[in-house]
Design an enzyme around this catalytic site. Structure first.
Site, PDB file in Angstrom:
ATOM      1  N   GLN A   1     -28.491 -44.146  30.236  1.00 36.33           N
ATOM      2  CA  GLN A   1     -28.907 -43.040  29.365  1.00 36.33           C
ATOM      3  C   GLN A   1     -29.629 -43.546  28.110  1.00 36.33           C
ATOM      4  OE1 GLN A   1     -25.955 -43.128  30.941  1.00 36.33           O
ATOM      5  NE2 GLN A   1     -25.187 -41.094  31.391  1.00 36.33           N
TER       6      GLN A   1
ATOM      7  N   ASN B   1     -16.092 -40.225  24.851  1.00 36.26           N
ATOM      8  CA  ASN B   1     -17.554 -40.300  24.997  1.00 36.26           C
ATOM      9  C   ASN B   1     -17.888 -41.311  26.090  1.00 36.26           C
ATOM     10  OD1 ASN B   1     -20.206 -39.497  24.076  1.00 36.26           O
ATOM     11  ND2 ASN B   1     -20.413 -41.536  23.204  1.00 36.26           N
TER      12      ASN B   1
ATOM     13  N   ASP C   1     -17.909 -35.992  24.225  1.00 34.21           N
ATOM     14  CA  ASP C   1     -17.770 -34.967  25.271  1.00 34.21           C
ATOM     15  C   ASP C   1     -16.528 -34.120  25.071  1.00 34.21           C
ATOM     16  OD1 ASP C   1     -19.580 -37.089  26.520  1.00 34.21           O
ATOM     17  OD2 ASP C   1     -19.747 -35.358  27.857  1.00 34.21           O
TER      18      ASP C   1
ATOM     19  N   ARG D   1     -27.475 -33.222  31.658  1.00 36.33           N
ATOM     20  CA  ARG D   1     -26.234 -33.910  31.299  1.00 36.33           C
ATOM     21  C   ARG D   1     -26.129 -33.864  29.782  1.00 36.33           C
ATOM     22  NH1 ARG D   1     -28.780 -36.744  28.255  1.00 36.33           N
ATOM     23  NH2 ARG D   1     -26.855 -37.894  27.897  1.00 36.33           N
ATOM     24  N   GLY D   2     -25.019 -34.389  29.247  1.00 38.61           N
ATOM     25  CA  GLY D   2     -24.756 -34.245  27.816  1.00 38.61           C
ATOM     26  C   GLY D   2     -23.907 -32.992  27.621  1.00 38.61           C
TER      27      GLY D   2
HETATM   28  O1  MRU Z   1     -22.617 -38.564  31.540  1.00 35.63           O
HETATM   29  P1  MRU Z   1     -23.455 -37.916  30.478  1.00 35.63           P
HETATM   30  O2  MRU Z   1     -24.850 -38.429  30.411  1.00 35.63           O
HETATM   31  O3  MRU Z   1     -23.383 -36.396  30.567  1.00 35.63           O
HETATM   32  O4  MRU Z   1     -22.732 -38.316  29.136  1.00 35.63           O
HETATM   33  C1  MRU Z   1     -23.247 -37.891  27.907  1.00 35.63           C
HETATM   34  C2  MRU Z   1     -22.541 -38.455  26.749  1.00 35.63           C
HETATM   35  O5  MRU Z   1     -21.608 -39.213  26.880  1.00 35.63           O
HETATM   36  C3  MRU Z   1     -22.984 -38.014  25.384  1.00 35.63           C
HETATM   37  O6  MRU Z   1     -22.805 -39.032  24.450  1.00 35.63           O
HETATM   38  C4  MRU Z   1     -22.134 -36.805  24.971  1.00 35.63           C
HETATM   39  O7  MRU Z   1     -22.200 -35.785  25.929  1.00 35.63           O
HETATM   40  C5  MRU Z   1     -22.541 -36.264  23.664  1.00 35.63           C
HETATM   41  S1  MRU Z   1     -24.056 -35.374  23.827  1.00 35.63           S
HETATM   42  C6  MRU Z   1     -24.563 -34.694  22.427  1.00 35.63           C
END
Ligand code: MRU
Length: 364
Positions: free
Chosen positions: A203, A253, A243, A53-54
């Protein structure tokens, strides 16, 4: 970055040259377990089920997913199907579509026999570029932390609040929001990180795991604690990831980012967003109206993962049976709440003019 002194990236190729390896992030921070992805469908499942994820990491794994598809079958149908399946795995992070389009555009014009090698080359390029971009974000963001450290008496700590996980586990290495923090720590600036728990998927536990592995002092807090800490002067700055970032500088985000930005504005705490350029979506202007927000299972809201004293992972209900739950995964922070965007090309205002000055080639 390192786990127990050993350097890792969050995605890499196995020694056979085609299998893709990742950490199963649903097991972290309790267990460090790797998973092998051997087919395009494996890569799609890894993204959909959040083994990875991220935003930047999702993009890199999607590109490797295209390469796995070409390893399996390099026909036009296989190429189209890989794109169609992978693009639907998660809706909000734009890096996914960016990586798939970058790959698709090159492969569609190639002889079938060249597609596999080229797809792996592009996926490796995307992964390596992400490391380079995040390293540069770290260098630019370090200057912000350095300038805050200079306003403090010697030995006083710089307190930084972050939300979700925008560290190396969310990218290929270094991270976006966490890269400046790692670099500040490495050059000897005393930093301490307030780590938002980031319910419902926690997270923040990943962020605490990363910071702990690197020796960066940090404290895990409830998502609702940030405003209180800011009111009491305990936060010098906030840095978060994104994101999707729009042409006018709105930032989408992890859910809860918007509330942190409001609290930061009300308390005159600088609020920075760190992003590599593949997270820009210049086709979107108004993030609130136009960005699709992922709606996830309500069960993630009513339940939580934890580890029992016996070391067993357990999925525990925290709500009355049958409670209706809604689980929005992201929110949009309007540009006017953002102090600056930290990118691989430097820091700019969260505005169309700011982005155009740094990215004239992308803004057209
Ligand atoms: O749902 P996730 O864990 O994929 O969400 C991740 C985030 O919101 C992060 O803050 C974002 O992707 C930036 S990662 C460098």
């Amino acid at each position: 970055m390192k786990i127990n002194g050993i350097h890792y990236r969050s995605v890499w190729l196995a020694s056979d040259g085609y299998t893709v390896e990742i950490f199963d992030q649903t097991k972290l921070p309790f267990e460090v377990q790797t998973i092998q992805l051997r087919t395009m469908q494996d890569a799609a499942t890894a993204i959909k089920e959040m083994w990875v994820r991220g935003a930047p990491l999702i993009g890199a794994v999607a590109a490797y997913g295209m390469a796995l598809a070409m390893h399996q079958e390099s026909s036009d149908e296989s190429l189209q199907q890989a794109y169609n399946v992978l693009v639907k795995t998660r809706p909000t992070a734009i890096n996914l579509k960016w990586a798939l389009e970058r790959t698709y555009r090159v492969l569609e014009n190639l002889e079938h026999s060249q597609r596999e090698t080229t797809a792996y080359r592009i996926a490796n390029e995307i992964a390596n570029e992400d490391v380079e971009f995040c390293h540069k974000i770290g260098e630019h963001g370090l200057k912000i932390i350095q300038s805050i450290a200079e306003t403090k008496s010697t030995g006083e700590t710089v307190n930084i609040l972050t939300h979700c996980n925008a560290g190396w586990l969310a990218t290929v290495d270094w991270g976006t929001a966490l890269a400046p923090i790692y670099m500040a720590h490495d050059v000897g600036i005393k930093v301490h990180v307030w780590v938002d728990e980031t319910r419902p998927r926690n997270q923040g536990g990943l962020t605490a795991f990363e910071l702990g592995s690197h020796g960066v002092p940090h404290t895990l807090i409830a998502d609702n604690a940030g405003g209180h800490l800011m009111q009491h002067g305990k936060v010098d700055l906030c840095i978060v990831g994104t994101d999707r970032t729009t042409a006018r500088g709105d930032v989408c985000n992890k859910i809860g980012t918007y509330l942190k930005a409001l609290a930061a504005k009300a308390n005159q705490v600088p609020f920075y967003v760190a992003l590599p350029s593949p997270t820009l979506d210049l086709t979107v202007w108004d993030g609130v109206k136009e960005i699709p927000i992922e709606l996830r299972s309500g069960e993630e809201q009513s339940h939580v993962y934890g580890i029992t004293p016996e070391g067993l992972r357990s999925w525990v209900n925290t709500a009355p049976h049958g409670t209706s739950c809604e689980n929005y995964a992201f929110d949009v922070t309007p540009a006017e709440l953002i102090t600056g965007l930290i990118t691989e090309r430097g820091i700019c205002d969260a505005s169309a003019e700011g982005l155009r000055a740094l990215f004239p080639d992308l803004c057209g």
